[in-house]
Design an enzyme around this catalytic site. Structure first.
Site, PDB file in Angstrom:
ATOM      1  N   ASN A 166       0.865  -1.181   0.000  1.00 42.27           N
ATOM      2  CA  ASN A 166       0.000   0.000   0.000  1.00 42.27           C
ATOM      3  C   ASN A 166       0.905   1.235   0.000  1.00 42.27           C
ATOM      4  O   ASN A 166       1.515   1.550   1.015  1.00 42.27           O
ATOM      5  CB  ASN A 166      -0.882  -0.028   1.263  1.00 42.27           C
ATOM      6  CG  ASN A 166      -1.699   1.234   1.420  1.00 42.27           C
ATOM      7  OD1 ASN A 166      -1.847   2.021   0.484  1.00 42.27           O
ATOM      8  ND2 ASN A 166      -2.248   1.436   2.618  1.00 42.27           N
TER       9      ASN A 166
ATOM     10  N   LYS B 260       0.094   4.234  -0.163  1.00 40.79           N
ATOM     11  CA  LYS B 260      -0.577   5.388   0.463  1.00 40.79           C
ATOM     12  C   LYS B 260      -0.415   6.622  -0.427  1.00 40.79           C
ATOM     13  O   LYS B 260      -0.330   6.499  -1.639  1.00 40.79           O
ATOM     14  CB  LYS B 260      -0.041   5.630   1.871  1.00 40.79           C
ATOM     15  CG  LYS B 260      -0.040   4.365   2.728  1.00 40.79           C
ATOM     16  CD  LYS B 260       0.080   4.647   4.188  1.00 40.79           C
ATOM     17  CE  LYS B 260       0.209   3.338   4.946  1.00 40.79           C
ATOM     18  NZ  LYS B 260       0.007   3.453   6.351  1.00 40.79           N
TER      19      LYS B 260
ATOM     20  N   HIS C 188      -9.567   0.821   4.703  1.00 37.39           N
ATOM     21  CA  HIS C 188      -8.290   0.949   5.420  1.00 37.39           C
ATOM     22  C   HIS C 188      -8.520   1.813   6.661  1.00 37.39           C
ATOM     23  O   HIS C 188      -9.341   2.738   6.634  1.00 37.39           O
ATOM     24  CB  HIS C 188      -7.245   1.586   4.486  1.00 37.39           C
ATOM     25  CG  HIS C 188      -5.871   1.556   5.070  1.00 37.39           C
ATOM     26  ND1 HIS C 188      -5.446   2.483   5.993  1.00 37.39           N
ATOM     27  CD2 HIS C 188      -4.829   0.700   4.885  1.00 37.39           C
ATOM     28  CE1 HIS C 188      -4.190   2.192   6.347  1.00 37.39           C
ATOM     29  NE2 HIS C 188      -3.797   1.118   5.685  1.00 37.39           N
TER      30      HIS C 188
ATOM     31  N   GLU D 117      -6.978   4.199   7.886  1.00 40.29           N
ATOM     32  CA  GLU D 117      -6.818   5.645   7.668  1.00 40.29           C
ATOM     33  C   GLU D 117      -8.074   6.228   7.034  1.00 40.29           C
ATOM     34  O   GLU D 117      -8.436   7.380   7.278  1.00 40.29           O
ATOM     35  CB  GLU D 117      -5.571   5.913   6.811  1.00 40.29           C
ATOM     36  CG  GLU D 117      -4.301   5.673   7.627  1.00 40.29           C
ATOM     37  CD  GLU D 117      -3.088   5.230   6.822  1.00 40.29           C
ATOM     38  OE1 GLU D 117      -3.102   5.360   5.587  1.00 40.29           O
ATOM     39  OE2 GLU D 117      -2.129   4.746   7.439  1.00 40.29           O
TER      40      GLU D 117
ATOM     41  N   GLU E  57      -5.518  -5.535  10.335  1.00 42.93           N
ATOM     42  CA  GLU E  57      -4.483  -4.538  10.627  1.00 42.93           C
ATOM     43  C   GLU E  57      -4.811  -3.831  11.935  1.00 42.93           C
ATOM     44  O   GLU E  57      -5.624  -2.888  11.954  1.00 42.93           O
ATOM     45  CB  GLU E  57      -4.437  -3.492   9.515  1.00 42.93           C
ATOM     46  CG  GLU E  57      -4.182  -4.065   8.144  1.00 42.93           C
ATOM     47  CD  GLU E  57      -3.640  -2.993   7.202  1.00 42.93           C
ATOM     48  OE1 GLU E  57      -2.477  -3.102   6.816  1.00 42.93           O
ATOM     49  OE2 GLU E  57      -4.371  -2.045   6.898  1.00 42.93           O
TER      50      GLU E  57
ATOM     51  N   GLY F 206       2.075   1.919  10.833  1.00 47.13           N
ATOM     52  CA  GLY F 206       2.988   3.071  10.733  1.00 47.13           C
ATOM     53  C   GLY F 206       3.635   3.460  12.040  1.00 47.13           C
ATOM     54  O   GLY F 206       4.206   4.543  12.161  1.00 47.13           O
TER      55      GLY F 206
ATOM     56  N   SER G  16       3.183  -2.449  10.350  1.00 48.90           N
ATOM     57  CA  SER G  16       4.641  -2.425  10.523  1.00 48.90           C
ATOM     58  C   SER G  16       5.307  -3.747  10.125  1.00 48.90           C
ATOM     59  O   SER G  16       6.232  -4.206  10.796  1.00 48.90           O
ATOM     60  CB  SER G  16       4.999  -2.025  11.956  1.00 48.90           C
ATOM     61  OG  SER G  16       4.529  -0.713  12.215  1.00 48.90           O
TER      62      SER G  16
END
Ligand code: PEP
Length: 251
Positions: free
Chosen positions: A9, A11, A95, A97, A167, A173, A213
């Site tokens: 990904n 991003k 996702h 985010e 996730e 991150g 991560s």
């Protein structure tokens, strides 16, 4: 047997030229990889260039998001048929985010998963608990609800066409990875829910990826867990050599 999936990904990183150069490097590195499905998810503006670049290789291309309507007055949005038309085979949906910054919910995720399938795309549906939810001991309830609501009203045959990415939000991150045992526990629970809402054969064939991560130095131990079928990789997918090492995990 479930073919492992390693998805990168990217991003909101990389211009068209940077995306082209990254995927070109990756293409060279993975030319003889046949036992792992490799997917990259560039930003919308780079999809065309990346799709052109992966011709003749086994690398597949995903969008990072899409709207659920096929067309219409939705300024700034991109539809499932446009994502398909651009050459994508997969699309990341829900996702964390997007849930955190763009108010996506299990209900919008459900609309998008259905719309992706209707357009002939494979959805990679993302789920995962926040740190507060883990600390409150509600991880399993949160994840179960995300799976049930994300797949609400869908037939087992449709569910079987999807990929799930577990996730934990606290691991994305942050450099903090779930331990293999923590991840395996949740993956096993997810597979149990798929058996209930789909069937035992759908559960047995569903690819459930871990994300949060993932790096060259932790992928091997994660992939040794029986219910971890691959990874959704953010930061470490932005360099061809680290992503390639993840693709070449050792079990
Ligand atoms: C992600 O973007 O889905 C992700 C897991 O990011 P990172 O690998 O950087 O934690």
């Amino acid at each position: 047997m479930r073919t492992p999936v390693i998805a990168g990904n990217w991003k909101m990183h990389n211009t068209i030229a940077e995306s082209r150069s990254l995927v070109r490097e990756l293409k060279q590195l993975i030319h003889d990889v046949t036992d792992v499905e490799v997917i990259v998810a560039p930003v919308f503006t780079s999809i065309g260039a990346v799709v052109a670049e992966v011709q003749g290789s086994s690398i597949k291309v995903a969008a990072q998001n899409m709207h659920w309507e096929m067309q219409g007055a939705y300024t700034g949005e991109v539809s499932p048929r446009m994502v398909k038309d651009a050459g994508c085979s997969h699309v990341i949906i829900g996702h964390s985010e997007r849930r955190q910054y763009f108010a996506e919910t299990n209900q919008t995720v459900n609309k998008k998963v259905r719309a992706a399938l209707a357009a002939g795309l494979t959805p990679i549906m993302c789920i995962g608990e926040t740190l507060a939810e883990r600390e409150a001991g509600t991880t399993m309830q949160v994840v179960a609800e995300q799976v049930r609501e994300g797949f609400a009203g869908m037939q087992a045959t449709d569910i079987s066409c999807c990929i799930i990415a577990y996730e934990p939000v606290w691991a994305i991150g942050t450099g903090k990875t779930a331990t293999p045992a923590q991840a395996e526990e949740v993956h096993q629970a997810i597979r149990g829910i798929i058996a209930e809402i789909g069937s035992s054969s759908v559960a047995a064939s569903m690819r459930i990826l871990y994300g949060g991560s993932v790096k060259p130095d932790n992928i091997d131990e994660l992939m040794r867990e029986p219910d971890i079928d691959g990874a959704l990789v953010g930061g470490a997918s932005l360099k061809a050599d680290s992503f390639f090492r993840i693709v070449r995990f050792q079990r």
